[in-house]
Write an enzyme that holds these catalytic residues in place. Structure first.
Site, PDB file in Angstrom:
ATOM      1  CE  LYS A  59      15.975 -40.747  -9.063  1.00  0.00           C
ATOM      2  NZ  LYS A  59      15.921 -40.335  -7.646  1.00  0.00           N
ATOM      3  CB  ALA A  75      10.004 -39.600  -5.562  1.00  0.00           C
ATOM      4  CG  ASP A  76      15.497 -36.725  -8.005  1.00  0.00           C
ATOM      5  OD1 ASP A  76      16.073 -37.792  -8.270  1.00  0.00           O
ATOM      6  OD2 ASP A  76      16.116 -35.721  -7.620  1.00  0.00           O
ATOM      7  CD  GLN A  77      14.493 -33.645  -0.870  1.00  0.00           C
ATOM      8  OE1 GLN A  77      15.394 -34.337  -0.416  1.00  0.00           O
ATOM      9  NE2 GLN A  77      13.435 -33.301  -0.166  1.00  0.00           N
TER      10      GLN A  77
END
Length: 194
Positions: A59, A75-77
């Site tokens: 991203k 950011a990622d989850q």
């Protein structure tokens, strides 16, 4: 830093966290093929935390390519329950099924943040909160689904711990901001050092 950092995310929650912390930032939604990246990571034997980092990096790289010289926050989850990775549910029926799968079990929410500039990862961090849902009844599930509605479709877990879905939980271990989708305190530390 000159220009403010760019948050590569369309997440209202992540934007709100940075806003509330008084961080000046721009935001642009990063369009990356998350499913393809997850498949490549899975095939390469990467675990969920490493995959969350790869997604955050992708991203940041996507937005960073459009804004030379700027620091970009990606950011990622992920959600990992016993080796099964979950995505945001497609509809309310899928959300209900997902919550039933998590019922009475512990799952992990690896949450990654990456800062990127001009093709280089300046900094990366991942937190892995652990959350356990109690063995809730179908009536409790129906009540939460009715109270939350479509908002659940924006969450990888099909729940919002900051909303009525908190009633489905038995235990939460880990950083609150990371559970919401951004390891905020480590990120603020990095931004201060910049």
């Amino acid at each position: 830093m000159g220009h403010p950092p760019i948050l590569a995310s369309k997440s209202a929650t992540r934007r709100q966290m940075l806003d509330s912390a008084g961080v000046a930032f721009d935001a642009h939604s990063a369009d990356v093929d998350e499913a393809a990246i997850k498949e490549i990571c899975r095939a390469g034997g990467l675990d969920a935390p490493a995959t969350a980092l790869k997604l955050a990096e992708a991203k940041a790289a996507a937005i960073g390519a459009r804004f030379p010289g700027r620091v970009v926050i990606g950011a990622d989850q992920m959600l990992d329950c016993g080796g099964v990775w979950f995505d945001k549910p497609a509809d309310m029926a899928a959300a209900a099924d997902q919550l039933r799968h998590l019922r009475g079990r512990m799952h992990e929410l690896p949450t990654a943040v990456v800062c990127w500039r001009d093709g280089v990862v300046l900094w990366r961090h991942v937190e892995t909160p652990r959350l356990t849902l109690h063995a809730f009844t179908e009536a409790e599930l129906a009540s939460v689904l009715a109270a939350e509605g479509d908002r659940l479709l924006d969450s990888v877990g099909a729940y919002r711990v900051e909303g009525p879905a908190i009633r489905l939980f038995q235990a939460i271990e880990g950083d609150w901001f990371s559970i919401l989708g951004l390891p905020l305190l480590p990120l603020l530390g990095f931004l201060r050092r910049q």
